[in-house]
Design a protein around this motif. Structure first.
Motif, PDB file in Angstrom:
ATOM      1  N   THR B  97       0.936  -1.380   0.111  1.00 11.93           N
ATOM      2  CA  THR B  97      -0.110  -0.047  -0.039  1.00 11.93           C
ATOM      3  C   THR B  97       0.819   1.267   0.036  1.00 11.93           C
ATOM      4  N   PHE B 101      -0.769   3.843  -2.788  1.00 12.02           N
ATOM      5  CA  PHE B 101      -1.349   5.197  -2.605  1.00 12.02           C
ATOM      6  C   PHE B 101      -1.215   6.364  -3.685  1.00 12.02           C
ATOM      7  N   ASN B 105      -3.477   7.389  -6.955  1.00  8.06           N
ATOM      8  CA  ASN B 105      -3.900   8.959  -6.920  1.00  8.06           C
ATOM      9  C   ASN B 105      -3.359   9.224  -8.582  1.00  8.06           C
ATOM     10  N   VAL B 117      -9.631   2.333  -8.846  1.00  3.94           N
ATOM     11  CA  VAL B 117      -8.597   2.881  -7.912  1.00  3.94           C
ATOM     12  C   VAL B 117      -8.886   2.207  -6.535  1.00  3.94           C
ATOM     13  N   PHE B 118      -9.856   1.842  -6.038  1.00  9.91           N
ATOM     14  CA  PHE B 118     -10.248   1.215  -4.805  1.00  9.91           C
ATOM     15  C   PHE B 118      -9.832  -0.188  -4.916  1.00  9.91           C
ATOM     16  N   ILE B 121      -6.131  -0.438  -4.902  1.00 16.79           N
ATOM     17  CA  ILE B 121      -5.274  -0.162  -3.547  1.00 16.79           C
ATOM     18  C   ILE B 121      -5.830  -1.512  -2.867  1.00 16.79           C
ATOM     19  N   THR B 122      -7.022  -1.605  -2.569  1.00 17.54           N
ATOM     20  CA  THR B 122      -7.282  -2.850  -1.532  1.00 17.54           C
ATOM     21  C   THR B 122      -6.453  -4.252  -2.057  1.00 17.54           C
ATOM     22  N   VAL B 155     -14.029  -7.348  -2.862  1.00 18.08           N
ATOM     23  CA  VAL B 155     -13.269  -6.305  -3.043  1.00 18.08           C
ATOM     24  C   VAL B 155     -13.669  -5.515  -4.270  1.00 18.08           C
ATOM     25  N   SER B 158     -17.445  -4.203  -3.408  1.00 20.87           N
ATOM     26  CA  SER B 158     -17.341  -3.053  -2.493  1.00 20.87           C
ATOM     27  C   SER B 158     -16.764  -1.885  -3.221  1.00 20.87           C
ATOM     28  N   LEU B 162     -18.670   1.715  -3.696  1.00 18.88           N
ATOM     29  CA  LEU B 162     -17.909   2.878  -3.324  1.00 18.88           C
ATOM     30  C   LEU B 162     -17.946   3.810  -4.390  1.00 18.88           C
ATOM     31  N   PHE B 166     -19.428   7.662  -4.381  1.00 20.62           N
ATOM     32  CA  PHE B 166     -18.462   8.849  -4.782  1.00 20.62           C
ATOM     33  C   PHE B 166     -18.899   9.676  -5.915  1.00 20.62           C
ATOM     34  N   LEU B 173     -10.507  13.287  -5.683  1.00 23.08           N
ATOM     35  CA  LEU B 173      -9.230  12.742  -5.059  1.00 23.08           C
ATOM     36  C   LEU B 173      -8.413  14.068  -4.878  1.00 23.08           C
TER      37      LEU B 173
END
Lengths: 171, 177
Positions: B97, B101, B105, B117-118, B121-122, B155, B158, B162, B166, B173
């Motif tokens: 991570t 991150f 971005n 993006v999510f 990251i996850t 993942v 979810s 998300l 958003f 962001l």
């Protein structure tokens, strides 16, 4: 020890090899753009460096207190309590794999259930409380909070499913 | 901006005090301080080795890769393949991570949508290949397959949820980091 060497050294090398290959290609194509890329990367790193340092301090402190705590308290016979503690510790801290997995191995050898190991290992990966100062810079406060809440929910579901699979969570 | 600079000075200050504390612990043989030093060195070594090349690659990415390309592979119109790309990219991201991150971005500002993006990251910490191999060798292959196989669909689901939230609240962001 051997596992650690394979895991760590080779990925690190791979990162440098990728960087050098990309830089060479970039240099052949366009010298100014290459220089601009390096400057961009350097500037970005300098901007965020204090946040990385902050996390470095936090992690060193949290890790020092949590390692003994994990060995001592995750070994509880109560699956619900052990799972909950695993979830909390795993969420707060963050560990490199070569520390987390041997630790999990120790727990397993002591007879700690897969459910508790799963709660700990998965939340360690997915939920980051200590890394908040870094994540919020890139994802914003809302982005960070929502992602971590979603990750926490997923961790609970996964832990439960793994518990079911190993026949440890019974009704 | 000014406030930011002040905060950074404070961060550097805390860091220097912390280093002095670690050095002092060595000098006065303070055991807890030594444990903290060991842990600090583990993370510091990793960051020192990983961050410079990672950020140079991010710089190259931002200068060279066109917005169009990212929109086509990670954008909202790119269908299910964006999740496969996000997971593949995550599996090969060195540094977990910490590196994911800033990469996420940059991806976002090149036109990737929230769900990619999510997902990226996850999964960056979930499916990292060397770490998963280590896990399988210590806890068991069955456990690792189960964990990865069950987590990835969750993942992605979810991340899609998300994304909806958003987009609805018109979230952006942070730029220029």
């Amino acid at each position: 020890m051997k596992i650690k060497l394979i895991g760590e050294g080779e990925t690190m090398q791979y990162l440098y090899i990728v960087m050098v290959v990309l830089l060479i290609i970039s240099l052949i194509l366009d010298r100014t753009k290459t220089w601009k890329s390096i400057q961009r990367g350097f500037k970005k790193l300098m901007k965020i460096l204090p946040n990385y340092l902050k996390i470095l301090v936090l992690l060193a402190l949290v890790m020092s207190f949590s390692e003994d705590f994990i060995v001592e308290y995750l070994g509880t016979q109560n699956i619900l309590l052990g799972g909950l503690l695993g979830l909390i510790i795993g969420s707060i801290t963050m560990m490199p794999g070569f520390i987390a997995y041997p630790l999990a191995g120790v727990l397993l050898a002591r007879g700690v259930s897969y459910t508790v190991i799963a709660a700990f290992v998965i939340s360690l990966k997915m939920v980051g409380v200590v890394t908040y100062p870094l994540e919020k810079e890139y994802m914003g406060v809302k982005g960070t909070l929502y992602r971590n809440i979603a990750s926490l929910i997923i961790t609970v579901i996964l832990t439960f499913m793994i518990g079911l699979y190993y026949g440890e969570v019974l009704f | 901006m000014k406030k930011n600079n002040k905060n950074h000075k404070l961060d550097y200050g805390i860091f220097i005090v912390f280093i002095l504390f670690l050095l002092g612990s060595q000098l006065f043989k303070f055991d807890m301080g030594k444990v903290i030093t060991d842990n600090f060195l583990i993370f510091a070594r990793d960051m020192l080795l990983i961050l410079p090349p990672a950020f140079i690659i991010i710089g190259l990415f931002e200068i060279w890769v066109s917005r169009e390309k990212i929109e086509n592979s990670f954008g909202s119109a790119s269908g299910i393949k964006r999740y496969i790309y996000a997971i593949l990219l995550a599996a090969t991201t060195v540094g977990g991570t910490f590196v994911a991150f800033p990469v996420a971005n940059s991806l976002y500002h090149k036109g990737a949508d929230y769900s990619s993006v999510f997902t990226y990251i996850t999964s960056a910490s979930l499916v990292m290949i060397p770490m998963s191999i280590m896990e399988a060798s210590i806890i068991g292959l069955e456990f690792t397959i189960l964990r990865i196989g069950l987590s990835l669909p969750l993942v992605v689901i979810s991340s899609i949820m998300l994304n909806k939230i958003f987009v609805k609240i018109k979230y952006d962001l942070p730029a220029d980091v």
